[in-house]
Design a protein around this motif. Structure first.
Motif, PDB file in Angstrom:
ATOM      1  N   SER A 224       0.818  -1.221   0.000  1.00 14.23           N
ATOM      2  CA  SER A 224       0.000   0.000   0.000  1.00 14.23           C
ATOM      3  C   SER A 224       0.854   1.274   0.000  1.00 14.23           C
ATOM      4  O   SER A 224       0.397   2.334  -0.435  1.00 14.23           O
ATOM      5  CB  SER A 224      -0.931   0.012   1.211  1.00 14.23           C
TER       6      SER A 224
ATOM      7  N   ILE B 238       1.747   2.416  -3.580  1.00 11.85           N
ATOM      8  CA  ILE B 238       0.488   2.720  -4.271  1.00 11.85           C
ATOM      9  C   ILE B 238      -0.035   4.090  -3.839  1.00 11.85           C
ATOM     10  O   ILE B 238      -0.331   4.962  -4.679  1.00 11.85           O
ATOM     11  CB  ILE B 238      -0.562   1.625  -3.981  1.00 11.85           C
TER      12      ILE B 238
ATOM     13  N   THR C 204       2.280   6.989  -4.966  1.00 10.79           N
ATOM     14  CA  THR C 204       2.188   7.305  -6.397  1.00 10.79           C
ATOM     15  C   THR C 204       0.902   8.057  -6.703  1.00 10.79           C
ATOM     16  O   THR C 204       0.899   9.012  -7.499  1.00 10.79           O
ATOM     17  CB  THR C 204       2.245   6.010  -7.239  1.00 10.79           C
TER      18      THR C 204
ATOM     19  N   ALA D 150      -7.453   5.685  -4.822  1.00 10.89           N
ATOM     20  CA  ALA D 150      -7.016   4.301  -4.657  1.00 10.89           C
ATOM     21  C   ALA D 150      -8.011   3.571  -3.776  1.00 10.89           C
ATOM     22  O   ALA D 150      -8.420   4.099  -2.723  1.00 10.89           O
ATOM     23  CB  ALA D 150      -5.625   4.243  -4.033  1.00 10.89           C
TER      24      ALA D 150
ATOM     25  N   ILE E 163      -8.242   0.314  -1.684  1.00  6.95           N
ATOM     26  CA  ILE E 163      -7.499  -0.820  -1.118  1.00  6.95           C
ATOM     27  C   ILE E 163      -8.349  -1.454  -0.026  1.00  6.95           C
ATOM     28  O   ILE E 163      -8.637  -0.799   0.996  1.00  6.95           O
ATOM     29  CB  ILE E 163      -6.146  -0.358  -0.526  1.00  6.95           C
TER      30      ILE E 163
ATOM     31  N   ARG F 108       6.755   1.193  -8.755  1.00  8.77           N
ATOM     32  CA  ARG F 108       6.393   2.608  -8.804  1.00  8.77           C
ATOM     33  C   ARG F 108       6.362   3.124 -10.231  1.00  8.77           C
ATOM     34  O   ARG F 108       5.443   3.848 -10.628  1.00  8.77           O
ATOM     35  CB  ARG F 108       7.387   3.426  -7.970  1.00  8.77           C
TER      36      ARG F 108
ATOM     37  N   LEU G 146       3.247   1.877 -11.952  1.00 16.71           N
ATOM     38  CA  LEU G 146       2.066   2.623 -11.529  1.00 16.71           C
ATOM     39  C   LEU G 146       2.056   4.026 -12.127  1.00 16.71           C
ATOM     40  O   LEU G 146       1.006   4.516 -12.577  1.00 16.71           O
ATOM     41  CB  LEU G 146       2.032   2.701 -10.002  1.00 16.71           C
TER      42      LEU G 146
ATOM     43  N   LEU H  74      -7.511   3.310  -8.816  1.00 14.71           N
ATOM     44  CA  LEU H  74      -6.545   2.217  -8.660  1.00 14.71           C
ATOM     45  C   LEU H  74      -7.129   1.213  -7.674  1.00 14.71           C
ATOM     46  O   LEU H  74      -7.434   1.575  -6.522  1.00 14.71           O
ATOM     47  CB  LEU H  74      -5.207   2.760  -8.159  1.00 14.71           C
TER      48      LEU H  74
ATOM     49  N   LEU I  65      -7.105  -2.757  -5.831  1.00 13.83           N
ATOM     50  CA  LEU I  65      -6.217  -3.840  -5.399  1.00 13.83           C
ATOM     51  C   LEU I  65      -7.052  -5.079  -5.082  1.00 13.83           C
ATOM     52  O   LEU I  65      -8.044  -4.995  -4.344  1.00 13.83           O
ATOM     53  CB  LEU I  65      -5.418  -3.396  -4.167  1.00 13.83           C
TER      54      LEU I  65
ATOM     55  N   ILE J  70      -3.213  -5.556  -9.373  1.00  8.72           N
ATOM     56  CA  ILE J  70      -3.387  -4.104  -9.302  1.00  8.72           C
ATOM     57  C   ILE J  70      -4.033  -3.658 -10.613  1.00  8.72           C
ATOM     58  O   ILE J  70      -3.505  -3.932 -11.689  1.00  8.72           O
ATOM     59  CB  ILE J  70      -2.044  -3.386  -9.109  1.00  8.72           C
TER      60      ILE J  70
ATOM     61  N   VAL K 156      -5.788  -0.416 -12.877  1.00  6.36           N
ATOM     62  CA  VAL K 156      -5.988   1.019 -13.069  1.00  6.36           C
ATOM     63  C   VAL K 156      -7.183   1.178 -13.999  1.00  6.36           C
ATOM     64  O   VAL K 156      -7.113   0.812 -15.187  1.00  6.36           O
ATOM     65  CB  VAL K 156      -4.732   1.701 -13.651  1.00  6.36           C
TER      66      VAL K 156
END
Length: 414
Positions: A253, A256, A259, A276, A278, A295, A298, A316, A318, A328, A330
């Protein structure tokens, strides 16, 4: 043997020729018999006719059987011959066999059975020798052809090897050139961006609104150009197989969220929502891989989503589809990708819009680099998309990367 056999008897004694004829009449062989009284007459006949078997008297008026046998060989008469002798000398038999006779037969032992057996044996042996000789010739021709082909292949291999060496040299020079140019370009670009940022902070003196707009454009274009230079440099490293993996354990995390926070400014500029999602069960999940590679993946995927999304949001997500795997995704609400473009979306220098008037700039290397980075991390990337609705790029990675003996995993060449 059901065919009619053409036979030639060479003997100066009419009684002996008659004995051979009578014996043949009592066999079950179909024969066409010709006769000659001496060697000269026999040679005349052999110039115009071919026979299946020849009987030669060892002693002729004008020459002996051995001389005639050698003469027949010199004339390349390809017919088995049997020497007839009335002397019963074993040495004669040895001599005539050395001279090339198929067999020898004593005149006083001529019977229908022995004569038929001798003819069959001589013809069968001769035909077997002919077949063996033909096979040998064919094999020789084949060997010669194979030898010639091997020589040609060896020559071609040498040419290909020489060309490969030239290509390797040219490839190395190209990679070095790209790396050098990219490095030299990045230095002034960073300086331009640095000075632009100072001016945007209105240091040392305030700027007018028009001047601020111009400086902002300088900064934005410099940043875009630096991104393209970095992509070219990264692609050069990947092509040269110099991209190394440095795996280490980390909490997934962290990169993620970092970024997403890093790229919030790009989303805000286009009035987009970047977030994001998660799940609570995955917030503390550990991954052993290269965090810098992740990274970069992403950044590339989120930046790409922002570039091709005019309204809506980029999310994003997860997931954990398997206990030893993480996914992951997007998800954007952008322009989408057509089915035809999906097949080439990860090819180098490929963009969905390849026209000269395209609205989205870039080198077309971002997704190609991303795919190579994912492969380096021993994962796989996939995409689903619907034009006008949006796209979803999904990256599946193992929780524990299989490190190489030297603790560095190199990516495959694109």
């Amino acid at each position: 043997m059901d065919e009619t056999l053409k036979l030639l008897v060479i003997d100066d004694d009419a009684v002996d020729r008659m004995a051979v004829r009578r014996a043949l009449d009592k066999t079950n062989l179909e024969v066409d018999l010709s006769e000659a009284e001496n060697g000269e007459a026999a040679l005349t006949i052999l110039q115009t006719q071919q026979f299946d078997c020849i009987f030669v008297d060892f002693l002729l008026p004008d020459r002996d059987g051995l001389s005639l046998a050698k003469q027949l060989q010199g004339l390349q008469v390809d017919t088995p011959f049997v020497v007839l002798t009335g002397q019963g000398d074993e040495q004669i038999a040895v001599d005539v066999m050395k001279a090339g006779a198929a067999d020898y037969l004593a005149k006083h032992r001529i019977t229908p059975a022995t004569l038929a057996r001798t003819i069959r044996s001589a013809i069968r042996l001769h035909r077997a020798e002919q077949a063996a000789h033909a096979a040998k010739q064919k094999l020789q021709i084949t060997n010669d052809q194979l030898r010639q082909q091997n020589e040609e292949l060896a020559h071609q291999r040498a040419q290909i090897e020489a060309q490969n060496q030239e290509l390797i040299k040219a490839y190395r020079l190209k990679s070095e050139f790209i790396a050098t140019i990219s490095h030299e370009l990045r230095t002034p670009m960073n300086a331009i961006m640095g000075f632009s940022q100072l001016l945007l902070r209105q240091y040392p003196d305030p700027l007018s609104e028009k001047q601020l707009d111009m400086v902002q454009r300088i900064f934005d274009n410099s940043r875009n150009l630096l991104t393209m230079v970095n992509e070219v440099l990264d692609f050069s490293k990947i092509e040269a197989n110099r991209l190394e993996l440095h795996p280490e354990p980390f909490q997934l995390s962290v990169p993620i969220l970092a970024t997403v926070q890093e790229l919030q400014a790009l989303a805000v500029e286009k009035a987009l929502t970047l977030k994001a999602e998660i799940p609570e069960t995955l917030q503390s999940i550990q991954l052993t891989n290269d965090p810098e590679c992740l990274r970069r993946v992403l950044v590339n995927l989120i930046s790409n989503a922002i570039k091709f999304t005019e309204a809506g949001e980029i999310t994003l997500q997860l997931h954990q589809p398997h206990p030893d795997q993480i996914e992951i995704s997007v998800v954007d609400t952008g322009i989408g990708i057509t089915p035809e473009q999906l097949s080439t979306i990860f090819d180098p220098f490929c963009q969905a819009d390849q026209s000269l008037t395209r609205h989205h700039s870039g080198t077309g290397l971002g997704l190609a680099i991303t795919e190579s980075l994912v492969k380096a991390m021993q994962g796989q990337i996939s995409v689903t998309s619907q034009p006008g609705v949006g796209s979803t790029f999904s990256v599946e990675l193992p929780l524990q990367v299989q490190t190489l003996p030297n603790a560095k995993a190199k990516s495959s060449v694109i």
